[in-house]
Design an enzyme around this catalytic site. Structure first.
Site, short mmCIF file in Angstrom:
data_model
loop_
_atom_site.label_atom_id
_atom_site.label_comp_id
_atom_site.label_asym_id
_atom_site.label_seq_id
_atom_site.Cartn_x
_atom_site.Cartn_y
_atom_site.Cartn_z
N GLU A 162 12.71 20.23 -9.66
CA GLU A 162 13.65 21.19 -10.23
C GLU A 162 14.75 20.48 -11.02
O GLU A 162 15.14 20.91 -12.11
CB GLU A 162 14.31 22.03 -9.12
N CYS A 164 14.39 23.10 -2.22
CA CYS A 164 14.95 22.64 -0.95
C CYS A 164 16.40 23.10 -0.80
O CYS A 164 17.10 23.34 -1.78
CB CYS A 164 14.84 21.13 -0.83
N LEU A 180 -7.63 -5.16 4.22
CA LEU A 180 -7.11 -3.79 4.19
C LEU A 180 -5.64 -3.70 3.83
O LEU A 180 -4.93 -2.80 4.26
CB LEU A 180 -7.35 -3.07 5.53
N ALA A 189 -17.89 3.68 -1.54
CA ALA A 189 -18.47 3.19 -2.79
C ALA A 189 -19.97 3.11 -2.57
O ALA A 189 -20.43 2.67 -1.51
CB ALA A 189 -17.90 1.82 -3.14
N ASP A 240 -17.67 -7.26 7.15
CA ASP A 240 -16.98 -7.62 5.89
C ASP A 240 -15.69 -8.39 6.09
O ASP A 240 -15.16 -8.96 5.14
CB ASP A 240 -16.62 -6.35 5.09
N GLY A 256 -19.69 9.21 9.57
CA GLY A 256 -20.54 10.26 10.14
C GLY A 256 -19.88 10.92 11.33
O GLY A 256 -19.91 12.15 11.48
N ALA A 257 -19.25 10.13 12.18
CA ALA A 257 -18.57 10.68 13.36
C ALA A 257 -17.39 11.56 12.95
O ALA A 257 -17.16 12.61 13.56
CB ALA A 257 -18.10 9.54 14.26
C1 AOF Z 1 10.49 16.50 -2.98
N1 AOF Z 1 10.35 16.79 -4.31
O1 AOF Z 1 10.42 18.16 -6.01
C2 AOF Z 1 10.90 19.05 -3.87
C3 AOF Z 1 11.02 18.76 -2.48
O2 AOF Z 1 14.64 13.90 1.55
P1 AOF Z 1 14.16 14.25 0.19
O3 AOF Z 1 15.27 14.41 -0.81
O4 AOF Z 1 13.10 13.30 -0.31
O5 AOF Z 1 13.52 15.71 0.28
C4 AOF Z 1 12.24 15.93 0.70
C5 AOF Z 1 11.99 17.40 1.02
O6 AOF Z 1 12.50 18.29 0.05
C6 AOF Z 1 10.52 17.68 1.07
O7 AOF Z 1 9.99 17.36 2.31
C7 AOF Z 1 10.42 19.17 0.76
O8 AOF Z 1 10.54 19.92 1.96
C8 AOF Z 1 11.65 19.44 -0.12
N2 AOF Z 1 11.33 19.71 -1.55
N3 AOF Z 1 10.82 17.47 -2.10
O9 AOF Z 1 10.31 15.37 -2.58
C9 AOF Z 1 10.54 18.00 -4.79
N4 AOF Z 1 11.11 20.29 -4.36
ZN ZN Z 2 14.89 19.75 -3.84
#
Ligand code: AOF
Ligand code: ZN
Length: 342
Positions: free
Chosen positions: A47, A70, A198, A148, A194, A277-278
Site C-alpha cells: 500500500e 495492516c 543443503l 529434478a 549424495d 512418496g511418504a
Molecule cells: C507485508 N507486506 O504489503 C502487507 C502486510 O512486521 P511487518 O511490518 O513486516 O508486517 C507484517 C504483517 O503486516 C504481515 O504479517 C501482514 O499481516 C501485514 N500486511 N505485510 O509484509 C504488505 N500489506
Molecule cells: Zn501494512
C-alpha cells in the site's frame, strides 16, 4: 484486483517470511495513479509503495489491495494510517488478514469513514499468496516438493550417478528457492547417496541458510555428513524423537507439527523419491516444483517412489500454475487438486 495480484507476485523469493501483497491506487476519476508490491521484510508494504507513487492523486481515490491493510506497527507503520492520511475514499480488499497481530484494518478504515469492500477475487488472491496464508489455516508449514528429473522421469542413472541432471541455471534457481524457505527437508537416503550441504547461495554469496532437517527414522546419518557442518542449523529427526508412524518410520504429520511449533512456516522438500512418496501418501504436499531436463536415461530410479497410487484412477492430479524455461531445462510449478489432500 487482477493487476494487484500480478504485482504481488513480483516479490516471490524475497518476501518470506512476509506475505506477497500487491496494490493499485486509482485516482478519483478511476485512472491508475500508483502501483506497488511488497518486496522484502522491513521494506514498505504494498500500500505504501503504491501510495508513494500516487502522491496527491490518491486523495478521493481507491486503493485496491490483495491483503487487508495492516493495522499495526511491526517492522513498518500501519497502512491504515497511511491510507487515511492520503485521503483515500475507498479500499477494496481480496483477502482478510488472518495474522492476529496485524488484522483489524478494515474496521479501522471504516471507523475513519473509508468505504471498505472485502472479498474481491478472493480465490485468485488466496492462491497467489498460498505460501503465506496456508499455515494459518493448517497449523503446519507450507510444503513445496522440488525434484529434478530427465524427460523420462528419472532422477538418477542405473549406476546411481545423478550429478548433474539439470543445468547451472536450474541449480541457481534452486538456491533462490532455498534462500526463500525457512526449512529444507531431505531423507537419510539422500544424505547417504549424495552427501549434500543443503545451504543456500545467492549470486555466489551465502545467505542466511534455513534449518536443515534429515528425516532419519533409524538415526543412520554419519557423523561426518556434510549436512552436519556448521554452515546452518541441522535437525536429524529420528522416529524416537518425533514419534513413529504405523510403519515404524518418522510420522511426517508430527514432524511438520513440531516444525510449526518451532516457528517454521515454509518447507522445501528436496529428496529423495522414497521420502517424497511418504509425504504424498500422508497428503502433506502443497506445491510441486519440477525441473525437467531435456535428456533421457531409459533406466534408473524415478523421481518419485511409492506415493500410494496403484491404479490410474488414483493418480495424483495437479493443476499447472507456471511453466518456464530455466536455461535449457523446463521448470513446472503445480498444485495438487484439493481432494487429494488429507
Ligand atoms: C507485508 N507486506 O504489503 C502487507 C502486510 O512486521 P511487518 O511490518 O513486516 O508486517 C507484517 C504483517 O503486516 C504481515 O504479517 C501482514 O499481516 C501485514 N500486511 N505485510 O509484509 C504488505 N500489506
Ligand atoms: Zn501494512
Amino acid at each position: 484486483m487482477r493487476r494487484a495480484i500480478e504485482l504481488s507476485m513480483n516479490g516471490a523469493h524475497t518476501t518470506p517470511p512476509n506475505p506477497d501483497v500487491g496494490c493499485v491506487v486509482l485516482d478519483a476519476t478511476g485512472a491508475t495513479a500508483g502501483e506497488g508490491w511488497h518486496e522484502r521484510p522491513g521494506g514498505p508494504h504494498a500500500e505504501i509503495d503504491a501510495l508513494t507513487q500516487a502522491g496527491e492523486r490518491a486523495r478521493g481515490g481507491t486503493a485496491v489491495v490483495t491483503l487487508e491493510p495492516c493495522d499495526h506497527t511491526g517492522r513498518t507503520g500501519p497502512c491504515t494510517d497511511a491510507l487515511i492520511a492520503a485521503g483515500v475514499a475507498r479500499v477494496v480488499v481480496a483477502v482478510a488478514d488472518p495474522n492476529p497481530v496485524a488484522a483489524g484494518g478494515a474496521a479501522t478504515l471504516r471507523a475513519a469513514g473509508v468505504d471498505v469492500e472485502v472479498g474481491v477475487l478472493t480465490d485468485e488472491a488466496t492462491s497467489a499468496n498460498a505460501r503465506w496464508l496456508t499455515p494459518f489455516r493448517t497449523h503446519r508449514p507450507f510444503v513445496v516438493w522440488k525434484f529434478a528429473a530427465t524427460l523420462d522421469g528419472r532422477s538418477a542413472a542405473a549406476d546411481g550417478t545423478s550429478r548433474w541432471i539439470t543445468g547451472e541455471d536450474a541449480r541457481a534457481d534452486v538456491h533462490r528457492l532455498r534462500a526463500a524457505v525457512d526449512t529444507v527437508v531431505v531423507g537419510s537416503g539422500t544424505v547417504l547417496a549424495d552427501d549434500p550441504r543443503l545451504t543456500a547461495r545467492l549470486d555466489g554469496a551465502a545467505v542466511a541458510p534455513p534449518l536443515r532437517v534429515v528425516v532419519d527414522s533409524a538415526g543412520t546419518t554419519p557423523a561426518t555428513a556434510r549436512v552436519r557442518d556448521d554452515q546452518a542449523p541441522t535437525w536429524i529427526a529420528t522416529a524416537d524423537e518425533v514419534g513413529a508412524a504405523s510403519d515404524g518410520r518418522v510420522d511426517l504429520r508430527k514432524l511438520l507439527d513440531q516444525l510449526y511449533e518451532r516457528g517454521r512456516r515454509y518447507v522445501l522438500l528436496e529428496g529423495g523419491p522414497t521420502l517424497a512418496g511418504a509425504f504424498w501418501r500422508a497428503g502433506l504436499i502443497d506445491r510441486v516444483v519440477g525441473y525437467v531436463a531435456p535428456a533421457l536415461l531409459g533406466s534408473g530410479p524415478a523421481a518419485l517412489a511409492d506415493a500410494g497410487v496403484d491404479t490410474i484412477d488414483a493418480a495424483i492430479r495437479l493443476d499447472v500454475a507456471d511453466v518456464r524455461m530455466v536455461g535449457p531445462d523446463l521448470r513446472i510449478t503445480a498444485t495438487p487438486r484439493e481432494h487429494r489432500k488429507a
